[in-house]
Design a protein around this motif. Structure first.
Motif, PDB file in Angstrom:
ATOM      1  N   LEU A   1      14.866 -29.439  -8.826  1.00  0.00           N
ATOM      2  CA  LEU A   1      14.810 -30.885  -8.933  1.00  0.00           C
ATOM      3  C   LEU A   1      15.926 -31.394  -9.838  1.00  0.00           C
ATOM      4  O   LEU A   1      16.293 -30.751 -10.813  1.00  0.00           O
ATOM      5  CB  LEU A   1      13.460 -31.329  -9.499  1.00  0.00           C
ATOM      6  CG  LEU A   1      12.202 -30.896  -8.745  1.00  0.00           C
ATOM      7  CD1 LEU A   1      10.962 -31.460  -9.424  1.00  0.00           C
ATOM      8  CD2 LEU A   1      12.246 -31.330  -7.293  1.00  0.00           C
TER       9      LEU A   1
ATOM     10  N   GLU B   1      14.822 -36.827 -10.552  1.00  0.00           N
ATOM     11  CA  GLU B   1      13.600 -36.430  -9.854  1.00  0.00           C
ATOM     12  C   GLU B   1      12.544 -35.926 -10.816  1.00  0.00           C
ATOM     13  O   GLU B   1      11.352 -36.238 -10.665  1.00  0.00           O
ATOM     14  CB  GLU B   1      13.920 -35.364  -8.811  1.00  0.00           C
ATOM     15  CG  GLU B   1      14.668 -35.898  -7.594  1.00  0.00           C
ATOM     16  CD  GLU B   1      15.118 -34.806  -6.645  1.00  0.00           C
ATOM     17  OE1 GLU B   1      15.355 -35.103  -5.467  1.00  0.00           O
ATOM     18  OE2 GLU B   1      15.252 -33.637  -7.093  1.00  0.00           O
ATOM     19  N   ARG B   2      12.954 -35.170 -11.816  1.00  0.00           N
ATOM     20  CA  ARG B   2      11.984 -34.671 -12.810  1.00  0.00           C
ATOM     21  C   ARG B   2      11.366 -35.828 -13.594  1.00  0.00           C
ATOM     22  O   ARG B   2      10.170 -35.826 -13.890  1.00  0.00           O
ATOM     23  CB  ARG B   2      12.655 -33.676 -13.753  1.00  0.00           C
ATOM     24  CG  ARG B   2      12.967 -32.326 -13.118  1.00  0.00           C
ATOM     25  CD  ARG B   2      13.213 -31.261 -14.165  1.00  0.00           C
ATOM     26  NE  ARG B   2      14.384 -31.543 -14.971  1.00  0.00           N
ATOM     27  CZ  ARG B   2      15.613 -31.134 -14.696  1.00  0.00           C
ATOM     28  NH1 ARG B   2      15.833 -30.413 -13.603  1.00  0.00           N
ATOM     29  NH2 ARG B   2      16.625 -31.430 -15.487  1.00  0.00           N
ATOM     30  N   ARG B   3      12.189 -36.825 -13.937  1.00  0.00           N
ATOM     31  CA  ARG B   3      11.674 -37.967 -14.697  1.00  0.00           C
ATOM     32  C   ARG B   3      10.740 -38.820 -13.839  1.00  0.00           C
ATOM     33  O   ARG B   3       9.709 -39.297 -14.327  1.00  0.00           O
ATOM     34  CB  ARG B   3      12.840 -38.801 -15.233  1.00  0.00           C
ATOM     35  CG  ARG B   3      13.589 -38.121 -16.375  1.00  0.00           C
ATOM     36  CD  ARG B   3      14.803 -38.924 -16.817  1.00  0.00           C
ATOM     37  NE  ARG B   3      15.473 -38.280 -17.945  1.00  0.00           N
ATOM     38  CZ  ARG B   3      16.636 -38.676 -18.452  1.00  0.00           C
ATOM     39  NH1 ARG B   3      17.255 -39.724 -17.932  1.00  0.00           N
ATOM     40  NH2 ARG B   3      17.177 -38.030 -19.470  1.00  0.00           N
TER      41      ARG B   3
END
Length: 466
Positions: A13, A17-19
């Motif tokens: 990711l 995307e992770r956030r």
């Protein structure tokens, strides 16, 4: 002709995307945390402020009425004004109402504040899931939804445990203050996401539809909850029921004719969306009914403390955390149908195993086997169910699609809980528990059968408003 590159298995990711995933998890986390905490605290709340079983139902249903009806408005609002903005407003509102519930001096004010908390909660779950479905596609989406399911399941773990500790310490009000912590973290993350907010042009919110939905649900649920106390022939039951049914009919008529409906009926012509929401109705009615009755029974009849009753559900949450990400990836690769068929049926078998509970209660032999089987079935079900429904609609409509699915799941739980008095015979008892488990098992099996009949491999479909 150039072809779109194939998805890379287990592609890492990006930072954004992770956030987005972290924000979606935390925004949903507070809503799930609140639900798991409140179930454990119901006996203590009614003992403190009075009201008995009816109050316990209203503490749950006041929240679910506003959540289930306004979650549709939230879907439209998030598409019109931007999902990130709506998530932030929901987070602020949820924190404020949580504190207000903790400070409420009377049962009436507590129920009112729970209703307002449902308004804030309505802004969170559909908007956060819409962030996932609009950010992730293909196999990444299945993996992201699996991670979302697993990580939000942590709320199911810490909710009963921490809530039980607060309740046994004589301070049930403190459980509502817990919501402030994940809200603060989520707000910080929301301002660190550089992604531009998505808004749909030329779309308005159907406020008349929202009013009809709230009146309809409120009238019907009031009649179902209060009928055992007031009598089914009482005008105070008959008139709210009649007005509620007429308002719900008016709501459906409005959705068929409104230019920008809250619940576009055209969505249900998409096969996986339509059949998936039928399965959702059966599955989430069973989950809500079971989640309330078992926890209350363990405290009021089996004699467990609030903390001990919270500990009984640890295996369920551990199974969800371990299996959900893997199942989510497999559903993204193989399609959701086999998982949505086997999972609910297995969960229903777990419910039937809980029928071995006797007055001489033994957790290890009577409840744990059912929890383990139920947990595996639930883990197999949830991520593929979400993937099948939301993955079948184009990203531009993900806000309203998520809102409709969440509204259906909450309304199913709302109506199931409103019928507790009818199913259990008006009081928490072993016979009532067993009747409830049989009803829940039947609903879950129906959810599996519906999935087998209706669900196919996910395909994204562009849907008009009508």
């Amino acid at each position: 002709m150039s072809q779109r590159p194939a998805a890379v298995p287990n592609e890492p990711l990006t930072v954004t995307e992770r956030r987005v995933l972290a924000l979606a998890v935390l925004a949903s986390f507070v809503a799930f945390l609140d639900g798991s905490v409140v179930n454990v605290a119901l006996p203590a709340i009614s003992a403190d402020v009075g009201g008995g079983l009816a109050l316990q139902q209203w503490v749950i249903d006041a929240y679910l009425i506003t959540l289930g009806s306004l979650i549709l408005v939230a879907g439209s609002v998030s598409d019109v004004f931007g999902r990130m903005r709506v998530v932030r407003v929901g987070l602020f509102g949820f924190a404020l109402t949580s504190v207000a519930i903790g400070l409420a001096p009377t049962a009436e004010l507590l129920v009112i504040m729970r209703g307002l908390q449902g308004v804030a909660g309505a802004l969170l779950v559909p908007s956060s899931l819409a962030l996932i479905t609009s950010t992730f596609r293909s196999e990444k989406q299945g993996r992201a939804i699996g991670l979302w399911t697993a990580l939000t399941s942590v709320a199911m773990l810490i909710g009963p445990l921490v809530g039980g500790v607060f309740v046994d310490a004589g301070w049930w009000r403190g459980i509502f203050y817990l919501n402030v912590i994940p809200v603060a973290i989520a707000l910080v993350i929301s301002f660190r996401i550089g992604q531009k907010d998505v808004r749909l042009a030329n779309v308005t919110v159907d406020y008349l539809g929202a009013v009809l939905c709230v009146i309809g649900l409120g009238g019907v649920v009031f009649a179902l909850i209060e009928a055992p106390r007031l009598g089914s022939d009482s005008p105070l039951i008959i008139w709210p029921a009649v007005v509620g049914v007429l308002a719900l009919i008016g709501f459906l008529a409005r959705q068929a004719t409104a230019r920008h409906p809250l619940m576009p009926l055209s969505l249900f012509r998409v096969r996986n969306f339509g059949w998936g929401n039928i399965a959702t109705t059966f599955i989430y009615a069973a989950l809500s009914l079971n989640g309330l009755v078992v926890v209350v029974y363990l405290q009021q009849v089996a004699g467990l403390s609030a903390t001990a009753s919270g500990f009984t559900m640890i295996p369920l949450t551990i199974i969800m955390i371990l299996l959900s990400p893997r199942v989510g990836r497999l559903a993204g690769r193989w399609g959701p149908r086999p998982f949505m068929t086997v999972g609910p049926i297995l969960a229903g078998i777990g419910m039937l195993l809980m029928l071995s509970i006797t007055p001489d209660f033994n957790y290890w032999t009577q409840l744990l086997p059912g929890i383990l089987v139920f947990g595996v079935g639930l883990a197999i079900t949830v991520s593929p169910l979400t993937t099948a429904i939301l993955g079948s609609i184009e990203p531009a409509r993900s806000g309203i699609a998520s809102a409709v699915n969440n509204a259906i799941s909450r309304i199913a739980g709302l109506l199931a809980i409103a019928l507790i008095g009818v199913i259990m015979g008006g009081a928490i008892s072993l016979d009532g528990l067993q009747r409830t488990l049989l009803v829940c098992a039947g609903l879950l099996v129906l959810g599996g059968v519906v999935s087998w009949i209706g669900i196919r491999r996910t395909a994204v479909v562009a849907v008009p408003d009508h």
